[in-house]
Design a protein around this motif. Structure first.
Motif, PDB file in Angstrom:
ATOM      1  N   VAL A  75       3.425  -1.102   0.162  1.00 16.45           N
ATOM      2  CA  VAL A  75       2.863  -0.443  -1.010  1.00 16.45           C
ATOM      3  C   VAL A  75       2.263  -1.503  -1.901  1.00 16.45           C
ATOM      4  O   VAL A  75       2.904  -2.488  -2.244  1.00 16.45           O
ATOM      5  CB  VAL A  75       3.940   0.363  -1.775  1.00 16.45           C
ATOM      6  CG1 VAL A  75       3.346   0.969  -3.025  1.00 16.45           C
ATOM      7  CG2 VAL A  75       4.536   1.435  -0.890  1.00 16.45           C
TER       8      VAL A  75
ATOM      9  N   ASP B  16       2.451   2.329  -8.011  1.00 18.94           N
ATOM     10  CA  ASP B  16       3.860   2.698  -8.078  1.00 18.94           C
ATOM     11  C   ASP B  16       4.022   4.035  -7.360  1.00 18.94           C
ATOM     12  O   ASP B  16       3.377   5.015  -7.753  1.00 18.94           O
ATOM     13  CB  ASP B  16       4.283   2.818  -9.544  1.00 18.94           C
ATOM     14  CG  ASP B  16       5.736   3.230  -9.716  1.00 18.94           C
ATOM     15  OD1 ASP B  16       6.468   3.301  -8.712  1.00 18.94           O
ATOM     16  OD2 ASP B  16       6.120   3.483 -10.867  1.00 18.94           O
ATOM     17  N   PRO B  17       4.844   4.100  -6.310  1.00 14.80           N
ATOM     18  CA  PRO B  17       5.011   5.362  -5.590  1.00 14.80           C
ATOM     19  C   PRO B  17       5.406   6.523  -6.514  1.00 14.80           C
ATOM     20  O   PRO B  17       5.004   7.654  -6.290  1.00 14.80           O
ATOM     21  CB  PRO B  17       6.115   5.061  -4.575  1.00 14.80           C
ATOM     22  CG  PRO B  17       6.044   3.595  -4.373  1.00 14.80           C
ATOM     23  CD  PRO B  17       5.620   3.024  -5.691  1.00 14.80           C
ATOM     24  N   LYS B  18       6.149   6.237  -7.557  1.00 14.50           N
ATOM     25  CA  LYS B  18       6.578   7.296  -8.474  1.00 14.50           C
ATOM     26  C   LYS B  18       5.404   7.927  -9.213  1.00 14.50           C
ATOM     27  O   LYS B  18       5.521   9.034  -9.729  1.00 14.50           O
ATOM     28  CB  LYS B  18       7.605   6.760  -9.462  1.00 14.50           C
ATOM     29  CG  LYS B  18       8.906   6.399  -8.782  1.00 14.50           C
ATOM     30  CD  LYS B  18       9.906   5.838  -9.764  1.00 14.50           C
ATOM     31  CE  LYS B  18      11.158   5.417  -9.016  1.00 14.50           C
ATOM     32  NZ  LYS B  18      12.139   4.816  -9.894  1.00 14.50           N
TER      33      LYS B  18
ATOM     34  N   ALA C 255       2.952   9.206  -7.906  1.00 18.43           N
ATOM     35  CA  ALA C 255       2.507  10.354  -7.120  1.00 18.43           C
ATOM     36  C   ALA C 255       3.333  11.605  -7.419  1.00 18.43           C
ATOM     37  O   ALA C 255       2.883  12.721  -7.153  1.00 18.43           O
ATOM     38  CB  ALA C 255       2.580  10.033  -5.630  1.00 18.43           C
TER      39      ALA C 255
ATOM     40  N   GLU D 156      -4.673   5.228  -3.220  1.00 17.91           N
ATOM     41  CA  GLU D 156      -3.266   5.624  -3.331  1.00 17.91           C
ATOM     42  C   GLU D 156      -2.749   6.114  -1.989  1.00 17.91           C
ATOM     43  O   GLU D 156      -1.656   5.748  -1.559  1.00 17.91           O
ATOM     44  CB  GLU D 156      -3.099   6.745  -4.366  1.00 17.91           C
ATOM     45  CG  GLU D 156      -3.369   6.321  -5.787  1.00 17.91           C
ATOM     46  CD  GLU D 156      -3.370   7.499  -6.717  1.00 17.91           C
ATOM     47  OE1 GLU D 156      -2.596   7.462  -7.687  1.00 17.91           O
ATOM     48  OE2 GLU D 156      -4.131   8.469  -6.487  1.00 17.91           O
TER      49      GLU D 156
ATOM     50  N   LEU E  77       0.281   4.442   0.104  1.00 16.03           N
ATOM     51  CA  LEU E  77       1.515   5.213   0.266  1.00 16.03           C
ATOM     52  C   LEU E  77       1.713   5.740   1.687  1.00 16.03           C
ATOM     53  O   LEU E  77       2.715   6.396   1.963  1.00 16.03           O
ATOM     54  CB  LEU E  77       1.531   6.379  -0.735  1.00 16.03           C
ATOM     55  CG  LEU E  77       1.516   5.965  -2.206  1.00 16.03           C
ATOM     56  CD1 LEU E  77       1.355   7.173  -3.101  1.00 16.03           C
ATOM     57  CD2 LEU E  77       2.761   5.174  -2.571  1.00 16.03           C
TER      58      LEU E  77
ATOM     59  N   LYS F 256       5.144   6.757   3.686  1.00 14.83           N
ATOM     60  CA  LYS F 256       6.199   7.244   2.788  1.00 14.83           C
ATOM     61  C   LYS F 256       6.441   8.721   3.070  1.00 14.83           C
ATOM     62  O   LYS F 256       5.559   9.460   3.496  1.00 14.83           O
ATOM     63  CB  LYS F 256       5.781   7.106   1.311  1.00 14.83           C
ATOM     64  CG  LYS F 256       5.657   5.690   0.829  1.00 14.83           C
ATOM     65  CD  LYS F 256       7.009   5.107   0.578  1.00 14.83           C
ATOM     66  CE  LYS F 256       6.896   3.751  -0.089  1.00 14.83           C
ATOM     67  NZ  LYS F 256       8.181   3.105  -0.195  1.00 14.83           N
TER      68      LYS F 256
ATOM     69  N   ILE G 291       7.401  12.476   1.541  1.00 16.83           N
ATOM     70  CA  ILE G 291       7.320  13.227   0.295  1.00 16.83           C
ATOM     71  C   ILE G 291       8.071  14.544   0.456  1.00 16.83           C
ATOM     72  O   ILE G 291       8.217  15.051   1.562  1.00 16.83           O
ATOM     73  CB  ILE G 291       5.858  13.502  -0.125  1.00 16.83           C
ATOM     74  CG1 ILE G 291       5.099  14.292   0.948  1.00 16.83           C
ATOM     75  CG2 ILE G 291       5.149  12.202  -0.476  1.00 16.83           C
ATOM     76  CD1 ILE G 291       3.729  14.790   0.501  1.00 16.83           C
TER      77      ILE G 291
ATOM     78  N   ILE H 283       9.410  11.023  -3.566  1.00 14.73           N
ATOM     79  CA  ILE H 283       8.728  10.165  -2.594  1.00 14.73           C
ATOM     80  C   ILE H 283       9.642   8.993  -2.267  1.00 14.73           C
ATOM     81  O   ILE H 283      10.308   8.452  -3.148  1.00 14.73           O
ATOM     82  CB  ILE H 283       7.358   9.679  -3.129  1.00 14.73           C
ATOM     83  CG1 ILE H 283       6.597   8.907  -2.050  1.00 14.73           C
ATOM     84  CG2 ILE H 283       7.509   8.879  -4.406  1.00 14.73           C
ATOM     85  CD1 ILE H 283       5.132   8.682  -2.384  1.00 14.73           C
TER      86      ILE H 283
ATOM     87  N   ASP I 131      11.096   6.088   1.264  1.00 18.68           N
ATOM     88  CA  ASP I 131      10.938   5.516   2.599  1.00 18.68           C
ATOM     89  C   ASP I 131      11.560   6.399   3.680  1.00 18.68           C
ATOM     90  O   ASP I 131      11.320   6.172   4.866  1.00 18.68           O
ATOM     91  CB  ASP I 131      11.577   4.129   2.667  1.00 18.68           C
ATOM     92  CG  ASP I 131      10.788   3.104   1.866  1.00 18.68           C
ATOM     93  OD1 ASP I 131       9.551   3.223   1.801  1.00 18.68           O
ATOM     94  OD2 ASP I 131      11.414   2.177   1.310  1.00 18.68           O
TER      95      ASP I 131
END
Length: 82
Positions: A4, A9-11, A13, A25, A29, A32, A34, A52, A54
């Motif tokens: 990433v 930042d994955p958060k 999303a 994005e 990502l 990942k 979701i 979201i 791993d």
């Protein structure tokens, strides 16, 4: 595990529809998992990312920590756009 970008930042999303993710994005990502609320005729949920991570286990933990029932969600692996 996916790489990433430190700029994404994955958060960020969470709360957005997967289709709303920009190409950069989506690329960052990819790989990942979701969690999206399951569709039922009674709920008609918005198709937005609620968690979201791993793994599905990561998503389940995030949902549970927010007081949500993980059984009411489907888990999907984000793939590259192309």
């Amino acid at each position: 595990m996916s790489f990433v970008s430190p700029r994404i930042d994955p958060k960020s999303a969470v709360g957005r529809a997967p289709e709303q993710l920009a190409l950069e994005e989506r690329e960052a990502l990819a790989g990942k998992w979701i969690a999206l609320e399951m569709y039922t005729p009674k709920t008609l949920p918005l198709r937005r990312i609620e968690a979201i991570g791993d793994s599905t286990r990561d998503c389940i933990g995030q949902l549970a920590s927010h007081g949500l029932d993980p059984r009411q969600f489907e888990y999907t692996l984000l793939n590259r756009s192309y």
